[in-house]
Design a protein around this motif. Structure first.
Motif, short mmCIF file in Angstrom:
data_model
loop_
_atom_site.label_atom_id
_atom_site.label_comp_id
_atom_site.label_asym_id
_atom_site.label_seq_id
_atom_site.Cartn_x
_atom_site.Cartn_y
_atom_site.Cartn_z
N GLY A 29 0.81 -1.21 0.00
CA GLY A 29 0.00 0.00 0.00
C GLY A 29 0.84 1.26 0.00
O GLY A 29 0.54 2.22 -0.72
N VAL A 30 1.90 1.26 0.80
CA VAL A 30 2.77 2.43 0.86
C VAL A 30 3.43 2.67 -0.51
O VAL A 30 3.51 3.81 -1.00
CB VAL A 30 3.85 2.25 1.95
CG1 VAL A 30 4.90 3.34 1.85
CG2 VAL A 30 3.19 2.27 3.32
N LEU A 31 3.89 1.60 -1.14
CA LEU A 31 4.53 1.74 -2.46
C LEU A 31 3.54 2.23 -3.50
O LEU A 31 3.86 3.10 -4.33
CB LEU A 31 5.14 0.40 -2.88
CG LEU A 31 6.35 -0.08 -2.07
CD1 LEU A 31 6.78 -1.47 -2.54
CD2 LEU A 31 7.51 0.90 -2.22
N LEU A 32 2.33 1.68 -3.49
CA LEU A 32 1.32 2.11 -4.45
C LEU A 32 0.94 3.57 -4.25
O LEU A 32 0.79 4.33 -5.22
CB LEU A 32 0.08 1.22 -4.33
CG LEU A 32 0.13 -0.13 -5.04
CD1 LEU A 32 -1.12 -0.95 -4.73
CD2 LEU A 32 0.27 0.04 -6.54
N LEU A 35 3.67 5.75 -5.61
CA LEU A 35 3.67 5.77 -7.08
C LEU A 35 2.51 6.61 -7.61
O LEU A 35 2.70 7.44 -8.52
CB LEU A 35 3.57 4.35 -7.61
CG LEU A 35 3.53 4.18 -9.14
CD1 LEU A 35 4.80 4.74 -9.77
CD2 LEU A 35 3.33 2.72 -9.51
N ILE A 36 1.32 6.41 -7.04
CA ILE A 36 0.15 7.18 -7.49
C ILE A 36 0.34 8.66 -7.21
O ILE A 36 0.02 9.52 -8.04
CB ILE A 36 -1.12 6.66 -6.79
CG1 ILE A 36 -1.46 5.24 -7.29
CG2 ILE A 36 -2.31 7.59 -7.04
CD1 ILE A 36 -2.56 4.58 -6.50
N GLY A 37 0.89 8.99 -6.04
CA GLY A 37 1.11 10.38 -5.69
C GLY A 37 2.13 11.05 -6.62
O GLY A 37 1.94 12.20 -7.02
N TRP A 38 3.18 10.31 -6.95
CA TRP A 38 4.20 10.86 -7.84
C TRP A 38 3.65 11.11 -9.24
O TRP A 38 3.79 12.20 -9.79
CB TRP A 38 5.38 9.90 -7.89
CG TRP A 38 6.44 10.30 -8.89
CD1 TRP A 38 7.08 11.50 -8.97
CD2 TRP A 38 6.95 9.49 -9.94
NE1 TRP A 38 7.97 11.49 -10.02
CE2 TRP A 38 7.92 10.27 -10.63
CE3 TRP A 38 6.71 8.19 -10.37
CZ2 TRP A 38 8.62 9.78 -11.72
CZ3 TRP A 38 7.42 7.69 -11.45
CH2 TRP A 38 8.36 8.50 -12.12
N LEU A 39 2.98 10.09 -9.81
CA LEU A 39 2.45 10.24 -11.16
C LEU A 39 1.33 11.27 -11.20
O LEU A 39 1.27 12.12 -12.10
CB LEU A 39 1.93 8.89 -11.67
CG LEU A 39 2.98 7.80 -11.88
CD1 LEU A 39 2.32 6.49 -12.28
CD2 LEU A 39 3.99 8.23 -12.94
N GLY A 40 0.42 11.19 -10.22
CA GLY A 40 -0.69 12.14 -10.19
C GLY A 40 -0.24 13.56 -9.94
O GLY A 40 -0.73 14.51 -10.58
N GLY A 41 0.68 13.73 -9.01
CA GLY A 41 1.19 15.08 -8.72
C GLY A 41 1.89 15.69 -9.92
O GLY A 41 1.73 16.88 -10.22
N ASP A 42 2.65 14.88 -10.62
CA ASP A 42 3.34 15.37 -11.81
C ASP A 42 2.35 15.79 -12.88
O ASP A 42 2.54 16.83 -13.54
CB ASP A 42 4.28 14.29 -12.35
CG ASP A 42 5.06 14.76 -13.56
OD1 ASP A 42 5.93 15.63 -13.40
OD2 ASP A 42 4.79 14.24 -14.68
N VAL A 63 -6.82 6.75 -4.39
CA VAL A 63 -6.21 6.79 -3.06
C VAL A 63 -7.09 6.11 -2.00
O VAL A 63 -6.59 5.27 -1.23
CB VAL A 63 -5.86 8.24 -2.66
CG1 VAL A 63 -5.47 8.31 -1.17
CG2 VAL A 63 -4.70 8.76 -3.51
N PRO A 64 -8.40 6.41 -1.91
CA PRO A 64 -9.22 5.69 -0.92
C PRO A 64 -9.27 4.19 -1.17
O PRO A 64 -9.28 3.40 -0.21
CB PRO A 64 -10.60 6.32 -1.10
CG PRO A 64 -10.36 7.64 -1.72
CD PRO A 64 -9.18 7.44 -2.61
N LEU A 65 -9.28 3.77 -2.45
CA LEU A 65 -9.35 2.34 -2.74
C LEU A 65 -8.05 1.63 -2.34
O LEU A 65 -8.09 0.53 -1.79
CB LEU A 65 -9.62 2.13 -4.23
CG LEU A 65 -11.00 2.59 -4.72
CD1 LEU A 65 -11.14 2.33 -6.22
CD2 LEU A 65 -12.12 1.91 -3.95
N VAL A 66 -6.91 2.27 -2.60
CA VAL A 66 -5.65 1.67 -2.19
C VAL A 66 -5.57 1.58 -0.67
O VAL A 66 -5.16 0.55 -0.10
CB VAL A 66 -4.46 2.48 -2.74
CG1 VAL A 66 -3.14 1.99 -2.13
CG2 VAL A 66 -4.40 2.37 -4.26
N LEU A 67 -5.98 2.64 0.02
CA LEU A 67 -6.03 2.61 1.48
C LEU A 67 -6.94 1.49 1.98
O LEU A 67 -6.61 0.78 2.93
CB LEU A 67 -6.52 3.95 2.02
CG LEU A 67 -5.55 5.14 1.93
CD1 LEU A 67 -6.26 6.43 2.30
CD2 LEU A 67 -4.34 4.92 2.82
N ALA A 68 -8.09 1.34 1.32
CA ALA A 68 -9.09 0.36 1.77
C ALA A 68 -8.56 -1.06 1.71
O ALA A 68 -8.83 -1.86 2.62
CB ALA A 68 -10.36 0.49 0.92
#
Length: 235
Positions: A29-32, A35-42, A63-68
């Protein structure tokens, strides 16, 4: 599988809870999320046209689904009840309402009403079970050799103790029990069963089963999905 003590995580007031989580799920989850934050933020910062809005909607959805499914699942257990925190539901079961704890291709708790709830934080690893079974077979073989006075086969790798392929040892030392004798999720289920068997008849362990939907996860994901659908539809 990790377990730890936490104070007051289960309703009941002041009793330390046993907490079970999946280390592999949390690490994934932390890795995902990274990755999502890096790609989305960019995409939000450097994107053109509708790209930042599409990236933002995707982030709100993912993000909520990955957390879930990774960081959220956990099982909390104390002397009176167990609380199962699954991706989209939180189930509280007093021990008196638990009919059984089952382990098959998944781990689940069965209520007296017949309802079944999967324990997402205790995933079954068939590989770990096979590894533990092989270890049990080796221990049984070493113990049989000790009883019969035969030399046992020493644990060793290609160039480990005993040379190529290991070797024979005339002593059975404390390393007989090397490696896991039970898969970690099965050990956790054994602990939960022992607690249930010890406490299910106690007066403080009675009550009703409650189920609550995790709107804190579902609502943001629904908003993200709706926003993404609108952006795609309008072109």
């Amino acid at each position: 599988m990790t377990s730890s003590d936490e104070q007051g995580s289960v309703p009941g007031g002041g009793i330390k809870d046993r907490v079970y989580r999946s280390p592999a799920g949390m690490a994934g989850g932390v890795l995902l999320l990274a990755l999502i934050g890096w790609l989305g933020g960019d995409a939000i910062v450097a994107g053109d046209g509708r790209t930042p809005w599409l990236a933002l909607a995707t982030l709100i959805l993912l993000v909520p689904l990955v957390l879930a499914f990774t960081l959220r699942p956990a099982v909390f257990a104390d002397d009176d009840r167990m609380r199962v925190r699954n991706p989209f539901r939180v189930i509280v079961l007093p021990w008196g309402q638990v009919a059984s704890l089952r382990s098959g291709y998944s781990n689940e708790v069965v209520a007296e009403s017949g309802q079944k709830f999967q324990l997402w934080s205790l995933p079954v690893s068939l590989r770990a079970r096979k590894k533990a079974a092989r270890q049990q077979d080796r221990v049984a073989a070493d113990q049989a050799a000790e009883r019969e006075g035969r030399p046992r086969r020493r644990r060793g790798g290609f160039l480990g103790p005993g040379g190529f392929g290991g070797g024979l040892s005339s002593q059975v030392g404390p390393d007989v029990a090397e490696g896991p004798s039970r898969a970690e999720s099965d050990k956790a289920m054994d602990e939960l069963r022992n607690l249930w068997e010890a406490r299910h008849k106690e007066a403080s362990a009675q009550g009703e089963v409650t189920v609550r939907w995790a709107w804190e996860i579902m609502a943001p994901a629904a908003v993200g999905a709706l926003l993404l659908a609108i952006l795609v539809a309008v072109g």
